[in-house]
Design a protein around this motif. Structure first.
Motif, PDB file in Angstrom:
ATOM      1  N   LEU A 141       0.894  -1.308   0.068  1.00 53.21           N
ATOM      2  CA  LEU A 141      -0.002   0.158   0.074  1.00 53.21           C
ATOM      3  C   LEU A 141       0.877   1.050  -0.133  1.00 53.21           C
ATOM      4  O   LEU A 141       0.668   2.030  -0.850  1.00 53.21           O
ATOM      5  CB  LEU A 141      -0.914   0.016   1.291  1.00 53.21           C
ATOM      6  CG  LEU A 141      -1.713   1.286   1.436  1.00 53.21           C
ATOM      7  CD1 LEU A 141      -2.831   1.098   0.345  1.00 53.21           C
ATOM      8  CD2 LEU A 141      -2.397   1.315   2.858  1.00 53.21           C
ATOM      9  N   ILE A 142       1.774   1.426   0.884  1.00 50.60           N
ATOM     10  CA  ILE A 142       2.818   2.654   1.075  1.00 50.60           C
ATOM     11  C   ILE A 142       3.463   2.727  -0.250  1.00 50.60           C
ATOM     12  O   ILE A 142       3.737   3.870  -0.822  1.00 50.60           O
ATOM     13  CB  ILE A 142       3.528   2.247   2.235  1.00 50.60           C
ATOM     14  CG1 ILE A 142       2.886   2.198   3.350  1.00 50.60           C
ATOM     15  CG2 ILE A 142       4.820   3.177   2.127  1.00 50.60           C
ATOM     16  CD1 ILE A 142       3.920   2.024   4.828  1.00 50.60           C
ATOM     17  N   LEU A 143       3.951   1.538  -0.628  1.00 46.28           N
ATOM     18  CA  LEU A 143       4.596   1.594  -2.258  1.00 46.28           C
ATOM     19  C   LEU A 143       4.060   2.326  -3.277  1.00 46.28           C
ATOM     20  O   LEU A 143       4.258   3.201  -4.035  1.00 46.28           O
ATOM     21  CB  LEU A 143       5.409   0.117  -2.409  1.00 46.28           C
ATOM     22  CG  LEU A 143       6.370   0.323  -3.664  1.00 46.28           C
ATOM     23  CD1 LEU A 143       7.749   0.866  -3.279  1.00 46.28           C
ATOM     24  CD2 LEU A 143       6.581  -1.129  -3.962  1.00 46.28           C
ATOM     25  N   LEU A 144       2.741   1.714  -3.480  1.00 52.28           N
ATOM     26  CA  LEU A 144       1.771   2.138  -4.484  1.00 52.28           C
ATOM     27  C   LEU A 144       1.554   3.556  -4.440  1.00 52.28           C
ATOM     28  O   LEU A 144       1.432   4.393  -5.446  1.00 52.28           O
ATOM     29  CB  LEU A 144       0.596   1.151  -4.408  1.00 52.28           C
ATOM     30  CG  LEU A 144       0.858  -0.118  -5.107  1.00 52.28           C
ATOM     31  CD1 LEU A 144      -0.519  -1.075  -5.138  1.00 52.28           C
ATOM     32  CD2 LEU A 144       1.398  -0.159  -6.464  1.00 52.28           C
ATOM     33  N   VAL A 145       0.941   4.034  -3.063  1.00 50.38           N
ATOM     34  CA  VAL A 145       0.553   5.293  -2.932  1.00 50.38           C
ATOM     35  C   VAL A 145       1.534   6.299  -3.035  1.00 50.38           C
ATOM     36  O   VAL A 145       1.584   7.233  -3.857  1.00 50.38           O
ATOM     37  CB  VAL A 145       0.052   5.612  -1.396  1.00 50.38           C
ATOM     38  CG1 VAL A 145      -0.197   6.946  -0.931  1.00 50.38           C
ATOM     39  CG2 VAL A 145      -1.141   4.730  -1.344  1.00 50.38           C
ATOM     40  N   THR A 146       2.842   5.903  -2.861  1.00 49.75           N
ATOM     41  CA  THR A 146       3.978   6.877  -2.892  1.00 49.75           C
ATOM     42  C   THR A 146       4.460   6.940  -4.314  1.00 49.75           C
ATOM     43  O   THR A 146       4.515   8.109  -4.850  1.00 49.75           O
ATOM     44  CB  THR A 146       5.173   6.097  -2.243  1.00 49.75           C
ATOM     45  OG1 THR A 146       5.022   5.966  -0.805  1.00 49.75           O
ATOM     46  CG2 THR A 146       6.410   7.239  -2.470  1.00 49.75           C
ATOM     47  N   LEU A 147       4.433   5.803  -5.265  1.00 47.59           N
ATOM     48  CA  LEU A 147       4.675   5.750  -6.507  1.00 47.59           C
ATOM     49  C   LEU A 147       3.748   6.792  -7.397  1.00 47.59           C
ATOM     50  O   LEU A 147       3.908   7.461  -8.088  1.00 47.59           O
ATOM     51  CB  LEU A 147       4.879   4.615  -7.116  1.00 47.59           C
ATOM     52  CG  LEU A 147       6.231   3.519  -6.634  1.00 47.59           C
ATOM     53  CD1 LEU A 147       5.909   2.379  -7.286  1.00 47.59           C
ATOM     54  CD2 LEU A 147       7.199   4.291  -7.164  1.00 47.59           C
ATOM     55  N   GLY A 148       2.286   6.305  -7.074  1.00 44.94           N
ATOM     56  CA  GLY A 148       1.375   7.199  -7.620  1.00 44.94           C
ATOM     57  C   GLY A 148       1.652   8.607  -7.563  1.00 44.94           C
ATOM     58  O   GLY A 148       1.495   9.516  -8.531  1.00 44.94           O
ATOM     59  N   LEU A 149       1.788   8.981  -6.361  1.00 51.03           N
ATOM     60  CA  LEU A 149       1.831  10.492  -5.811  1.00 51.03           C
ATOM     61  C   LEU A 149       3.211  11.024  -6.433  1.00 51.03           C
ATOM     62  O   LEU A 149       3.053  12.239  -7.168  1.00 51.03           O
ATOM     63  CB  LEU A 149       2.007  10.894  -4.384  1.00 51.03           C
ATOM     64  CG  LEU A 149       0.568  10.548  -3.646  1.00 51.03           C
ATOM     65  CD1 LEU A 149       0.728  10.621  -2.118  1.00 51.03           C
ATOM     66  CD2 LEU A 149      -0.465  11.311  -4.175  1.00 51.03           C
ATOM     67  N   ALA A 198       2.537  15.534   2.973  1.00 52.79           N
ATOM     68  CA  ALA A 198       2.952  15.297   4.005  1.00 52.79           C
ATOM     69  C   ALA A 198       1.844  14.669   4.751  1.00 52.79           C
ATOM     70  O   ALA A 198       2.097  13.760   5.680  1.00 52.79           O
ATOM     71  CB  ALA A 198       3.293  16.688   4.927  1.00 52.79           C
ATOM     72  N   GLY A 199       0.691  15.258   4.548  1.00 55.19           N
ATOM     73  CA  GLY A 199      -0.645  14.478   5.028  1.00 55.19           C
ATOM     74  C   GLY A 199      -0.629  13.063   4.671  1.00 55.19           C
ATOM     75  O   GLY A 199      -1.063  12.208   5.487  1.00 55.19           O
ATOM     76  N   ALA A 200      -0.458  12.845   3.610  1.00 53.63           N
ATOM     77  CA  ALA A 200      -0.273  11.177   2.919  1.00 53.63           C
ATOM     78  C   ALA A 200       0.839  10.301   3.692  1.00 53.63           C
ATOM     79  O   ALA A 200       0.442   9.612   4.067  1.00 53.63           O
ATOM     80  CB  ALA A 200      -0.082  11.243   1.379  1.00 53.63           C
TER      81      ALA A 200
END
Lengths: 233, 289
Positions: free
Chosen positions: B144-152, B201-203
């Motif tokens: 989850l962390i990896l996907l959200v970070t890459l997406g952002l 930062a919120g993410a």
């Protein structure tokens, strides 16, 4: 089109301009001549909106803009070629020009790129080059080109000749004269009175924050005060 | 296998550093302010995330709300403080920033806000699967962390390189006055910069909250200095530098702990790296002169 009344500008406690009057007519090239420290750059910075006057009024095309920010003045048709060019150093030549046309639509952008590349073919060749790698003369041309990208009505030029070789100075002034064909009025401040007086319609002499003279170039060239101070006797 | 496992862990840790440092370095780039209170935005993001999640139970909605509100919070910080200090010496906004950080942390600890306790953030992996390959072993949370970070990051890259807004940030980061003099509305451009940086930062706050299953008022203490170290390491204002420094720091932290053990407290390694960096390459990895 530009009229300045009683302009006072201060840095902290020190007043640099003491009530300067100034006007530029449509289509004119006007110079403000003066020695180092006379307040020329302060004047230009106040006109573009980087400094706020403590007193006085600036109006442009009939509108008062004394307290408007720089970007609002650009929107109304001003543009600046600042001292030293102040290019966006790490961006390419074309990105600098693109930024010059920040408020224009895509069509105007293309048109103006064409105009600038015709004025300065060397910039077209260096399109992709990072601007800080250009030579001094090329940087100055890019600074002029960037200002022309917004199709300005009034171009403010700050010490364009500074730091350039004499041959380039002449070339740059030639270009400025040619800019008139693009329906732009020009206000330039210069130390190099000799070259500037060759291309302007009218000039002011600024000394210690006061306008002490105003006139046609041929009158000023003959004035003993100008001769003594700026034309080397 | 142990090495690979460590790499996966380091990667995930790096993701949270990246989100935090990206916003900070963006703000630094345009304003030249060390925005310590950025860590408050991170905590607020986590708090909003956990609140929305406990009401609605949907992680993605919680993330979205947290990012939006963090973004607005960041813009408010800018408009209420830095906006008035744009022409002050650089230490003035820095002091203001530290003051705000302390104030917000204290406020958040009040009972009517977060209170002095930890809250669980049981979003698990938001329904994502675990990944188990020869090269990578990720739990659902880590994925989850990896996907959200890459997406952002992809979104950020697009904004920075393909839009007028991105060009205006680049211009403002090189010469703010000149940017205004080509017609860039600095108020709008800087506010947008704060919005995006703060949303990131919120993410980060939400993701760390989910990862540790814990959200609390002082969770920003560590990121407040670590993100700062990262942007110094990367080169002030350089986004690729911040990403690179995040990766390096996360890897060093993980491997030091895994191979040498806790000779030093884990979170002090960042300072060691910072000192070395300042001695040998004070402009940072990818910093400009």
């Amino acid at each position: 089109m530009l009229s300045v009344e009683n302009l006072h500008v201060r840095y902290g406690q020190i007043e640099v301009l003491h009530g300067v009057p100034l006007h530029v007519q449509e289509g004119e090239i006007v110079a403000v001549l003066g020695a180092n420290g006379a307040g020329k750059s302060t004047l230009i910075k106040t006109l573009i909106g980087w400094l706020e006057p403590s007193e006085g009024e600036i109006s442009f095309q009939g509108e008062r803009l004394t307290h408007l920010s720089a970007w609002e003045r650009v929107r109304r048709g001003m543009a600046i070629v600042p001292e030293g060019g102040r290019l966006f150093r790490d961006l390419s030549v074309e990105d600098n020009l693109r930024l010059g046309a920040f408020l224009q639509d895509e069509n105007t952008l293309k048109e103006q790129l064409e105009v600038v590349y015709t004025l300065f073919p060397i910039l077209a060749e260096r399109r992709k080059q990072v601007s800080k790698t250009l030579s001094g003369g090329e940087q100055q041309m890019l600074a002029i080109g960037r200002a022309m990208m917004s199709k300005p009505r009034l171009l403010l030029i700050d010490e364009v000749s500074m730091g350039l070789m004499p041959i380039l100075v002449r070339r740059v002034f030639q270009v400025i004269r040619e800019l008139r064909e693009h329906h732009v009025s020009i206000l330039l401040v210069e130390q190099n009175a000799f070259e500037a007086l060759k291309i302007v319609n009218r000039a002011y002499v600024l000394e210690n924050g006061h306008i002490i003279l105003e006139g046609q170039p041929d009158e000023l060239e003959k004035d003993p005060r100008v001769k003594a101070a700026y034309l080397g006797g | 296998m142990l090495i690979l496992q460590n790499l996966s862990d380091a990667l995930i840790l790096a993701c949270t550093y990246i989100l935090m440092a990206a916003g900070l370095t963006m703000v630094y780039g345009v304003l030249k302010v060390l925005h310590i209170a950025h860590a408050s935005v991170y905590t607020v993001g986590a708090f909003i995330g956990v609140l929305v999640f406990s009401w609605i139970g949907n992680f993605w909605l919680a993330l979205l709300c947290a990012m939006l509100i963090s973004g607005v919070f960041g813009v408010l910080i800018y408009r209420s403080t830095y906006f008035y200090l744009l022409n002050a010496p650089r230490t003035v906004p820095l002091i203001a920033s530290v003051g705000m950080f302390v104030m917000f942390t204290d406020l958040l600890q009040k009972n009517f806000l977060m209170g002095p306790y930890q809250r669980a953030f049981p979003a698990a992996g938001a329904g994502l699967p675990a990944i188990q390959t020869t090269w990578l072993s990720l739990t659902p949370k880590q994925l989850l962390i990896l996907l959200v970070t890459l997406g952002l990051l992809v979104l950020l890259y697009f904004l920075l390189t393909r839009t007028r807004l991105g060009l205006s940030w680049q211009a403002a980061s090189m010469d703010r006055e000149m940017a205004a003099a080509v017609g860039i509305n600095l108020n709008r451009s800087i506010a947008a910069n704060f919005f995006l940086g703060s949303a990131l930062a919120g993410a980060a706050g939400v993701l760390v909250g989910v990862y540790n299953n814990s959200v609390f008022a002082t969770m920003g203490d560590l990121p407040s200095y670590k993100a700062f170290i990262i942007i110094v390491l990367g080169g002030m204002g350089s986004l690729p530098g911040a990403i690179l420094a995040s990766l390096l720091l996360a890897i060093v932290e993980n491997f030091m702990v895994a191979s040498i053990g806790y000779v030093l407290p884990r979170d002090s390694i960042a300072f060691l790296v910072l000192i070395l960096m300042l001695m040998f390459r004070p402009n940072g990895l990818l910093g400009r002169e």
